[in-house]
Scaffold this active site. Sequence first.
Site, mmCIF file in Angstrom:
data_model
loop_
_atom_site.group_PDB
_atom_site.id
_atom_site.type_symbol
_atom_site.label_atom_id
_atom_site.label_comp_id
_atom_site.label_asym_id
_atom_site.label_seq_id
_atom_site.Cartn_x
_atom_site.Cartn_y
_atom_site.Cartn_z
ATOM 1 N N ASP A 1 -0.825 -2.184 8.812
ATOM 2 C CA ASP A 1 -1.081 -3.612 8.896
ATOM 3 C C ASP A 1 -2.583 -3.856 8.699
ATOM 4 O O ASP A 1 -3.412 -3.139 9.245
ATOM 5 C CB ASP A 1 -0.636 -4.143 10.264
ATOM 6 C CG ASP A 1 -0.774 -5.648 10.349
ATOM 7 O OD1 ASP A 1 0.210 -6.335 9.969
ATOM 8 O OD2 ASP A 1 -1.829 -6.119 10.777
ATOM 9 N N ILE A 2 -2.937 -4.869 7.860
ATOM 10 C CA ILE A 2 -4.351 -5.201 7.622
ATOM 11 C C ILE A 2 -4.881 -5.961 8.853
ATOM 12 O O ILE A 2 -4.293 -6.964 9.273
ATOM 13 C CB ILE A 2 -4.513 -6.046 6.353
ATOM 14 C CG1 ILE A 2 -3.969 -5.280 5.124
ATOM 15 C CG2 ILE A 2 -5.969 -6.427 6.142
ATOM 16 C CD1 ILE A 2 -4.001 -6.073 3.837
ATOM 17 N N ASN B 1 -7.826 -15.153 5.381
ATOM 18 C CA ASN B 1 -7.203 -16.274 4.656
ATOM 19 C C ASN B 1 -7.794 -17.610 5.094
ATOM 20 O O ASN B 1 -8.087 -18.470 4.252
ATOM 21 C CB ASN B 1 -5.686 -16.279 4.894
ATOM 22 C CG ASN B 1 -4.950 -15.400 3.891
ATOM 23 O OD1 ASN B 1 -5.473 -15.120 2.807
ATOM 24 N ND2 ASN B 1 -3.755 -14.967 4.232
ATOM 25 N N ASP C 1 -5.247 -12.662 -1.296
ATOM 26 C CA ASP C 1 -4.387 -11.964 -2.274
ATOM 27 C C ASP C 1 -5.102 -10.765 -2.865
ATOM 28 O O ASP C 1 -4.496 -9.698 -3.069
ATOM 29 C CB ASP C 1 -3.972 -12.923 -3.386
ATOM 30 C CG ASP C 1 -3.001 -13.994 -2.890
ATOM 31 O OD1 ASP C 1 -2.426 -13.810 -1.796
ATOM 32 O OD2 ASP C 1 -2.789 -15.003 -3.616
ATOM 33 N N GLU D 1 0.980 -9.052 5.414
ATOM 34 C CA GLU D 1 -0.025 -7.985 5.273
ATOM 35 C C GLU D 1 0.510 -6.651 5.791
ATOM 36 O O GLU D 1 -0.254 -5.732 6.050
ATOM 37 C CB GLU D 1 -1.289 -8.375 6.039
ATOM 38 C CG GLU D 1 -1.141 -8.452 7.545
ATOM 39 C CD GLU D 1 -0.601 -9.772 8.050
ATOM 40 O OE1 GLU D 1 -0.764 -10.058 9.238
ATOM 41 O OE2 GLU D 1 -0.023 -10.537 7.231
#
Length: 599
Positions: free
Chosen positions: A477-478, A485, A494, A520
């Site tokens: 997971d980011i 965002n 993106d 993500e």
Amino acid sequence: MGTRKLGRTIPLAAGIGILYFAMAAAALHLTKGVDGIATVWPSSGVGVAGLLLAAPGERRWIVLAIAMASFAANFTPQGNSVLAAGFTFANVIEAIIAFKIMNGIEKQDGSLFRIAAVMRFCCAALIAATVSATIASLLIGDGFGHMFISWLMTVSLGIMIVVPLIMNFMRGDGQPRSGMSIRDATRTATVLLLVGVTSAVVFAQSTYPLLFLPLLSVLMATYFIGPTGATCSTLMIAAIGSVAIWQEHGPISLMHASHPAEVLFFQFYLFTLLASALPLAALVNTRDRSFSEVERGKRWLEMSESIAKVGHWRLELLERRLFWSSEVYRIHGLPPERPPSLDNAIEFYHPEDRVLVDNALTRSLDTLQPVDFEARIVRADGAIRYVYSCSEVELRDDGKPVAIFGIFQDVTNRVLAAMELTHARTRAEAMADQAMQLAETDPLTGIANRRKAMIVLDAAVDQAAAHGTPLAVASLDIDRFKQINDRLGHAVGDQVLRRVAQTCAVTLRGSDFVGRVGGEEFVVILPATSTEMAFAVAERVRRSVEQLDWAPLDLQRVTVSIGLTNHVAGMDREGLLAEADRALYQAKNEGRNRLRQVG
């Protein structure tokens, strides 16, 4: 019988009756025969032909017309009603008997002028004439003397001459046949004119016995005109000879016999003409029909070959002579002239295919077995056509090959259609692969999507369970992606997703798998990987992301948190993912940018 049928039947019966009477009166007037017997009684032929051509419901009217016309013809010269009634009965009986025997003769034999049909026809005429002659002889009390023989000859001649003449001009349904060409009409008129002139010359003089000349003219007319020539010429000779006997001159008068003897001799003479002409007419008709059938078969074969684009060829081995059908010329784009030599024929094939063709012919001669091949030819106009040829060897009685016969088919459309079908199938398969790839690929990152990831994970779990091999699964997971965002926009977000996905893909081993499962979040599948090796691979992925340069995106650093777990017996896909997520939450809770492993 309906009004419409009566409208045809009554005129038909009346016409036959009038013709019957006219020909009977003419025959009696021409010869003035003893006891009112003519040389030839053509009316008998008119009556039989009328019955043969009439429909079943019309025949009783034809019989009535024959009876009335016969009574009138027989009563007129003698005025004896009883005798005329007896002769009428004999004429009616002879017509009915001849009809019964001849009925269906054309349907059975295909034509009146065939050998079997001619024999049946002559027998019918003789039987019918014998019966009527017996009735007439008993009526006048002559027994089986001159009256019997004269009547027998007269009636049988009338049937044998007139019936073929009428039947040859009419179809089976009673309608006139289609007209002949001008050339045929001219030839017929010329030949019959020659017969008439020859007969007139022969019977106009009493010095020389030239009766063989009309016989030759009849045979000539039969040969050149066929059945029509045989019957017309015999009838002409009968008419001319009858006039000569009536006027008491001509070659028959050289015998100086009595008038009845002259008539009887002339009747036998006419029988000789018919006996010579009718079999020849049958043979000529058979020849013409056979020739027509051959021509029709040839025409149908050429039409079939043209429609199917199939020709045939034949190679005579000893003479090395090659025959091509018309369709083979058309396929080659050549005019139907002399076929090329064998060497030139080979040169029509595409240079790359000539060896194939030569080997096929050689193999056919060596094995004496049928061979076939497909090859390309180069037409005279330069176009390339695909052809199929199948051939077999013709053998002599001693088993030696004498020729090769084969078919030659233009299969260009089929070959091109097959090629197009192959290309279309290839394109369809490529499009299907592309569609499948699009269906299993995440459009943003270019790696596998959740659907594909779950398929791969299921297969990996089944493999591990079946073979007991190790399997590790990691959830990635980011960190703080929502903040990226919100602060920099979705376009930057993106790009972050794409770079992280690409980094995972290039960092993992060839046997490993990475897919985006949503937002993500990513899943990493490490098949056949021990716990220690799985940890090392996952850590390498984490560090690779940490070390990326994000300055162009106005980011200082992007990190990921990874949760890692290992497959144990009895664990399914959902269990593996749940354990990996539990390890991931542990990594995030401990400060992110970490790798934690459970199980």
